[in-house]
Design a protein around this motif. Structure first.
Motif, PDB file in Angstrom:
ATOM      1  N   ALA A 162      27.614  43.243   1.968  1.00 49.96           N
ATOM      2  CA  ALA A 162      29.058  43.013   2.041  1.00 49.96           C
ATOM      3  C   ALA A 162      29.414  42.185   3.273  1.00 49.96           C
ATOM      4  N   ILE A 163      28.809  42.491   4.406  1.00 48.77           N
ATOM      5  CA  ILE A 163      29.079  41.723   5.630  1.00 48.77           C
ATOM      6  C   ILE A 163      28.682  40.268   5.423  1.00 48.77           C
ATOM      7  N   ASP A 164      27.508  40.030   4.819  1.00 45.47           N
ATOM      8  CA  ASP A 164      27.084  38.659   4.541  1.00 45.47           C
ATOM      9  C   ASP A 164      28.086  37.959   3.627  1.00 45.47           C
ATOM     10  N   ASP A 165      28.551  38.672   2.584  1.00 47.58           N
ATOM     11  CA  ASP A 165      29.548  38.099   1.663  1.00 47.58           C
ATOM     12  C   ASP A 165      30.853  37.802   2.393  1.00 47.58           C
ATOM     13  N   LEU A 166      31.280  38.742   3.233  1.00 45.32           N
ATOM     14  CA  LEU A 166      32.545  38.578   3.954  1.00 45.32           C
ATOM     15  C   LEU A 166      32.498  37.381   4.881  1.00 45.32           C
ATOM     16  N   LEU A 167      31.376  37.187   5.554  1.00 47.15           N
ATOM     17  CA  LEU A 167      31.274  36.118   6.536  1.00 47.15           C
ATOM     18  C   LEU A 167      30.938  34.762   5.925  1.00 47.15           C
ATOM     19  N   SER A 168      30.559  34.735   4.647  1.00 46.18           N
ATOM     20  CA  SER A 168      30.181  33.465   4.022  1.00 46.18           C
ATOM     21  C   SER A 168      31.347  32.485   3.973  1.00 46.18           C
ATOM     22  N   GLY A 169      32.571  32.983   3.974  1.00 47.35           N
ATOM     23  CA  GLY A 169      33.743  32.113   3.940  1.00 47.35           C
ATOM     24  C   GLY A 169      34.286  31.772   5.309  1.00 47.35           C
ATOM     25  N   GLY A 170      33.610  32.184   6.364  1.00 46.33           N
ATOM     26  CA  GLY A 170      34.089  31.928   7.713  1.00 46.33           C
ATOM     27  C   GLY A 170      34.481  33.224   8.394  1.00 46.33           C
ATOM     28  N   PRO A 171      34.998  33.132   9.607  1.00 49.51           N
ATOM     29  CA  PRO A 171      35.335  34.339  10.360  1.00 49.51           C
ATOM     30  C   PRO A 171      36.502  35.110   9.737  1.00 49.51           C
ATOM     31  N   VAL A 172      36.489  36.396   9.974  1.00 50.47           N
ATOM     32  CA  VAL A 172      37.558  37.280   9.498  1.00 50.47           C
ATOM     33  C   VAL A 172      38.537  37.469  10.651  1.00 50.47           C
ATOM     34  N   ASP A 173      39.807  37.138  10.440  1.00 48.97           N
ATOM     35  CA  ASP A 173      40.814  37.239  11.495  1.00 48.97           C
ATOM     36  C   ASP A 173      41.417  38.628  11.613  1.00 48.97           C
ATOM     37  N   VAL A 174      41.623  39.295  10.485  1.00 51.27           N
ATOM     38  CA  VAL A 174      42.250  40.615  10.474  1.00 51.27           C
ATOM     39  C   VAL A 174      41.410  41.511   9.573  1.00 51.27           C
ATOM     40  N   LEU A 175      41.036  42.661  10.070  1.00 48.74           N
ATOM     41  CA  LEU A 175      40.273  43.620   9.272  1.00 48.74           C
ATOM     42  C   LEU A 175      41.073  44.909   9.184  1.00 48.74           C
ATOM     43  N   ILE A 176      41.388  45.325   7.972  1.00 50.41           N
ATOM     44  CA  ILE A 176      42.105  46.577   7.750  1.00 50.41           C
ATOM     45  C   ILE A 176      41.093  47.604   7.259  1.00 50.41           C
ATOM     46  N   ASN A 177      40.734  48.532   8.115  1.00 50.02           N
ATOM     47  CA  ASN A 177      39.824  49.609   7.730  1.00 50.02           C
ATOM     48  C   ASN A 177      40.674  50.771   7.256  1.00 50.02           C
ATOM     49  N   ASN A 178      40.716  50.989   5.943  1.00 48.50           N
ATOM     50  CA  ASN A 178      41.491  52.120   5.476  1.00 48.50           C
ATOM     51  C   ASN A 178      40.717  52.991   4.490  1.00 48.50           C
ATOM     52  N   ALA A 179      39.395  52.844   4.496  1.00 49.80           N
ATOM     53  CA  ALA A 179      38.584  53.743   3.673  1.00 49.80           C
ATOM     54  C   ALA A 179      38.718  55.147   4.252  1.00 49.80           C
ATOM     55  N   ALA A 180      38.923  56.098   3.381  1.00 51.95           N
ATOM     56  CA  ALA A 180      39.102  57.472   3.859  1.00 51.95           C
ATOM     57  C   ALA A 180      38.731  58.447   2.755  1.00 51.95           C
ATOM     58  N   THR A 181      38.598  59.665   3.136  1.00 48.80           N
ATOM     59  CA  THR A 181      38.357  60.733   2.179  1.00 48.80           C
ATOM     60  C   THR A 181      38.955  62.022   2.725  1.00 48.80           C
ATOM     61  N   VAL A 182      39.363  62.872   1.841  1.00 47.11           N
ATOM     62  CA  VAL A 182      39.801  64.205   2.254  1.00 47.11           C
ATOM     63  C   VAL A 182      38.712  65.228   1.934  1.00 47.11           C
ATOM     64  N   GLU A 183      37.666  64.754   1.302  1.00 47.74           N
ATOM     65  CA  GLU A 183      36.536  65.612   0.974  1.00 47.74           C
ATOM     66  C   GLU A 183      35.685  65.793   2.225  1.00 47.74           C
ATOM     67  N   PRO A 184      34.989  66.839   2.391  1.00 46.26           N
ATOM     68  CA  PRO A 184      34.915  68.007   1.520  1.00 46.26           C
ATOM     69  C   PRO A 184      36.045  68.992   1.819  1.00 46.26           C
TER      70      PRO A 184
END
Length: 145
Positions: free
Chosen positions: A90-112
């Motif tokens: 995923a990182i390789d795919d993300l960077l293939s188009g150039g630098p990422v200016d804004v990254l929104i990390n919103n992966a979350a879980t309420v488990e367990p």
């Protein structure tokens, strides 16, 4: 100082089918939070990359963003953030188009969920991977200005 950041038209957090959502002020569409942020950025003219585990959710968000924002590039990457190999790809795919200016990390879980005595170490590791490890590994790839 650069151009001013446009206002993104989103309001209050909602619950819809068990998901935390935002409602667009213009068309009252319900968006999962990450997709809502991406849609707002796209509507403001930014190219966006969507990364998630569920290809169907990515396709739905991709189609909705393309319907509401013209002239922007939307890239989707299906990846499990808890899997080291998929994260690296995923990182390789993300960077293939150039630098990422804004990254929104919103992966979350309420488990367990449940009493502490009933939660296995494997369940705790899975939650830790989603909430701590994945954002920590992905975050350095956003451009620092």
């Amino acid at each position: 100082m650069g151009e001013p950041v446009p206002h993104i038209a989103l309001k209050g957090t909602l619950k819809h089918d068990g998901w935390a959502c935002w409602q667009d002020r213009t068309d009252h569409r319900l968006w999962p939070i990450g997709a809502a942020i991406a849609a707002g950025l796209a509507q403001a003219g930014a190219d966006v990359i969507l990364l998630a585990r569920a290809a169907d959710q990515l396709d739905e968000a991709d189609n909705a963003i393309r319907a509401t924002a013209s002239g922007v590039e939307v890239c989707i990457v299906t990846s499990d953030p808890t899997n080291d190999t998929q994260r690296t790809t995923a990182i390789d795919d993300l960077l293939s188009g150039g630098p990422v200016d804004v990254l929104i990390n919103n992966a979350a879980t309420v488990e367990p969920l449940g009493a502490s005595a009933t939660i296995s170490p494997a369940q705790l590791r899975q939650a830790f991977e989603i909430i701590v490890i994945a954002p920590a590994v992905l975050s350095p790839w956003a451009r620092v200005r």
